[in-house]
Design an enzyme around this catalytic site. Structure first.
Site, PDB file in Angstrom:
ATOM      1  N   ALA A  65       0.866  -1.173   0.000  1.00 54.81           N
ATOM      2  CA  ALA A  65       0.000   0.000   0.000  1.00 54.81           C
ATOM      3  C   ALA A  65       0.906   1.227   0.000  1.00 54.81           C
ATOM      4  CB  ALA A  65      -0.888  -0.007   1.235  1.00 54.81           C
ATOM      5  N   GLY A 110       0.557  -4.927   0.872  1.00 53.53           N
ATOM      6  CA  GLY A 110      -0.653  -5.006   0.044  1.00 53.53           C
ATOM      7  C   GLY A 110      -0.405  -5.713  -1.275  1.00 53.53           C
ATOM      8  N   GLU A 113      -0.702  -9.280  -0.463  1.00 54.47           N
ATOM      9  CA  GLU A 113      -2.132  -9.526  -0.209  1.00 54.47           C
ATOM     10  C   GLU A 113      -2.928  -9.561  -1.512  1.00 54.47           C
ATOM     11  OE1 GLU A 113      -2.066  -6.222   2.693  1.00 54.47           O
ATOM     12  OE2 GLU A 113      -3.211  -7.565   3.981  1.00 54.47           O
ATOM     13  N   GLU A 133       4.589  -5.043   7.263  1.00 52.77           N
ATOM     14  CA  GLU A 133       3.836  -4.014   7.990  1.00 52.77           C
ATOM     15  C   GLU A 133       4.346  -3.780   9.407  1.00 52.77           C
ATOM     16  OE1 GLU A 133       2.504  -6.327   6.060  1.00 52.77           O
ATOM     17  OE2 GLU A 133       0.961  -5.430   4.784  1.00 52.77           O
TER      18      GLU A 133
HETATM   19  N1  COA Z   1       4.581   3.163  -0.652  1.00 50.01           N
HETATM   20  C1  COA Z   1       4.975   4.321  -1.204  1.00 50.01           C
HETATM   21  N2  COA Z   1       6.087   4.442  -1.935  1.00 50.01           N
HETATM   22  C2  COA Z   1       6.831   3.340  -2.123  1.00 50.01           C
HETATM   23  C3  COA Z   1       6.490   2.106  -1.571  1.00 50.01           C
HETATM   24  C4  COA Z   1       5.300   2.035  -0.804  1.00 50.01           C
HETATM   25  N3  COA Z   1       4.890   0.895  -0.273  1.00 50.01           N
HETATM   26  N4  COA Z   1       7.439   1.205  -1.916  1.00 50.01           N
HETATM   27  C5  COA Z   1       8.337   1.865  -2.658  1.00 50.01           C
HETATM   28  N5  COA Z   1       7.973   3.152  -2.791  1.00 50.01           N
HETATM   29  C6  COA Z   1       8.681   4.224  -3.522  1.00 50.01           C
HETATM   30  C7  COA Z   1       9.894   4.721  -2.775  1.00 50.01           C
HETATM   31  O1  COA Z   1       9.518   5.678  -1.804  1.00 50.01           O
HETATM   32  C8  COA Z   1      10.698   5.318  -3.903  1.00 50.01           C
HETATM   33  O2  COA Z   1      10.134   6.562  -4.254  1.00 50.01           O
HETATM   34  P1  COA Z   1      11.090   7.839  -4.551  1.00 50.01           P
HETATM   35  O3  COA Z   1      11.947   7.410  -5.724  1.00 50.01           O
HETATM   36  O4  COA Z   1      10.137   8.941  -4.885  1.00 50.01           O
HETATM   37  O5  COA Z   1      11.891   8.055  -3.314  1.00 50.01           O
HETATM   38  C9  COA Z   1      10.430   4.380  -5.065  1.00 50.01           C
HETATM   39  O6  COA Z   1       9.201   3.712  -4.725  1.00 50.01           O
HETATM   40  C10 COA Z   1      11.491   3.328  -5.268  1.00 50.01           C
HETATM   41  O7  COA Z   1      11.678   2.631  -4.029  1.00 50.01           O
HETATM   42  P2  COA Z   1      13.120   2.478  -3.305  1.00 50.01           P
HETATM   43  O8  COA Z   1      12.863   2.270  -1.850  1.00 50.01           O
HETATM   44  O9  COA Z   1      14.020   3.603  -3.680  1.00 50.01           O
HETATM   45  O10 COA Z   1      13.638   1.141  -3.996  1.00 50.01           O
HETATM   46  P3  COA Z   1      14.679   0.099  -3.373  1.00 50.01           P
HETATM   47  O11 COA Z   1      15.046  -0.818  -4.486  1.00 50.01           O
HETATM   48  O12 COA Z   1      15.777   0.799  -2.658  1.00 50.01           O
HETATM   49  O13 COA Z   1      13.835  -0.730  -2.262  1.00 50.01           O
HETATM   50  C11 COA Z   1      11.916  -1.929  -1.409  1.00 50.01           C
HETATM   51  C12 COA Z   1      12.790  -1.547  -2.655  1.00 50.01           C
HETATM   52  C13 COA Z   1      10.691  -2.652  -1.919  1.00 50.01           C
HETATM   53  C14 COA Z   1      12.712  -2.841  -0.495  1.00 50.01           C
HETATM   54  C15 COA Z   1      11.517  -0.636  -0.663  1.00 50.01           C
HETATM   55  O14 COA Z   1      10.952   0.281  -1.601  1.00 50.01           O
HETATM   56  C16 COA Z   1      10.515  -0.847   0.436  1.00 50.01           C
HETATM   57  O15 COA Z   1      10.853  -1.337   1.493  1.00 50.01           O
HETATM   58  N6  COA Z   1       9.233  -0.443   0.191  1.00 50.01           N
HETATM   59  C17 COA Z   1       8.199  -0.486   1.192  1.00 50.01           C
HETATM   60  C18 COA Z   1       7.694  -1.897   1.365  1.00 50.01           C
HETATM   61  C19 COA Z   1       6.626  -1.940   2.448  1.00 50.01           C
HETATM   62  O16 COA Z   1       6.864  -1.679   3.606  1.00 50.01           O
HETATM   63  N7  COA Z   1       5.424  -2.270   2.006  1.00 50.01           N
HETATM   64  C20 COA Z   1       4.317  -2.448   2.906  1.00 50.01           C
HETATM   65  C21 COA Z   1       3.496  -1.227   2.974  1.00 50.01           C
HETATM   66  S1  COA Z   1       2.134  -1.473   4.067  1.00 50.01           S
END
Ligand code: COA
Length: 258
Positions: A65, A110, A113, A133
């Protein structure tokens, strides 16, 4: 037509691509609204016999999400956000046509999910699954605690849920979370191959399989009764007459969904 989704209908298969690659296809409210609307179209449009859901780009299916939208100040707001997600994912799970997730990278929060609300999943070799989460002080709210436990068992699910860790595609395959793992460039073709086979079967019987299998996880229903009802429904269809006649006449059945 959908601002956050790409859709294409090929051979009666609707391919839905979640298209926010710069945000790793995170589910903001617009994506959720578009997913809700496209599922209405899936239910309504007889040209659509089955569905593939995937993410744009080579890196991510859906990374969760959209965390930037997580603001709120009441329990009710939190519950309403989760309820909306649960309802949309129920719509996917209860669709009368097969919905398959092609997990082409991160399926987190999400995203995991969403994949689990589909009827089954295949993954590319770079796929990663998790419910992170707890890292945000939350737990899954779009059905993840329930479906992960159903799909991989309580012990494995609770380890993932409570640790916020990720598993790779090979582990997901071993856990039974996905049916196949393939090189990314072969993923979509494998999905189409599977759905082309299913699309050649009797649609009312296919829908009955979904309804009956879903009943296993619905405590308000007796799955065996649901199976009886679905069997009875099929028993009087033109497709049942066609299928049995075709077998006896040693020819391929042509089903009409009637
Ligand atoms: N919500 C909002 N933005 C998200 C996102 C999310 N769940 N997951 C990734 N993004 C965005 C990042 O903020 C980033 O945006 P920016 O370029 O404007 O800063 C872009 O997507 C790329 O992500 P980034 O974190 O730079 O890539 P990465 O390869 O370094 O890491 C992940 C990849 C998936 C490990 C990391 O993005 C992450 O941990 N995301 C969140 C996962 C999460 O907690 N999901 C559950 C949500 S309830």
């Amino acid at each position: 037509m959908y601002s956050t989704l790409l859709t294409s209908l090929e051979n009666n298969i609707l391919i839905i691509t979640i298209n926010r690659p710069d945000k790793l296809n995170a589910l903001n409210q617009q994506v959720m609204s578009d997913l809700n609307d496209v599922m209405d179209e899936v239910y309504r449009n007889p040209e659509i016999k089955s569905v593939i859901i995937t993410g744009a780009g080579p890196k991510s299916f859906v990374a969760g999400a959209d965390i930037s939208e997580f603001v709120g100040s009441s329990i009710e707001q939190g519950k309403a956000l989760a309820k909306r997600g649960q309802d949309i994912f129920f719509k996917i799970e209860n669709a009368p046509k097969p919905v398959m997730a092609c997990v082409n990278g991160f399926a987190l929060g999400g995203g995991c999910e969403l994949a689990m609300s589909c009827h089954f999943r295949i993954a590319s070799e770079n796929a990663k699954f998790g419910q992170p989460e707890v890292n945000l002080g939350l737990l899954p709210g779009y059905g993840g605690t329930q479906r992960l436990t159903q799909l991989i068992g309580k012990g494995r699910a609770l380890e993932l849920l409570m640790s916020g860790g990720m598993i790779d595609a090979a582990t997901a395959l071993q856990y039974g979370l996905v049916n196949y793992v393939l090189p990314q460039e072969q993923l979509l073709q494998k999905a189409k191959d599977i759905l082309n086979i299913i699309n050649s079967k009797a649609p009312i019987a296919v829908a009955g399989c979904i309804t009956a299998a879903n009943a296993v996880f619905d405590e308000t229903k007796n799955g065996f009764d649901v199976e009886l009802n679905e069997f009875g429904k099929c028993f009087v269809t033109d497709d049942m007459k066609e299928g049995t006649a075709a077998f006896l006449e040693k020819r391929k059945a042509i089903f009409k969904g009637k």
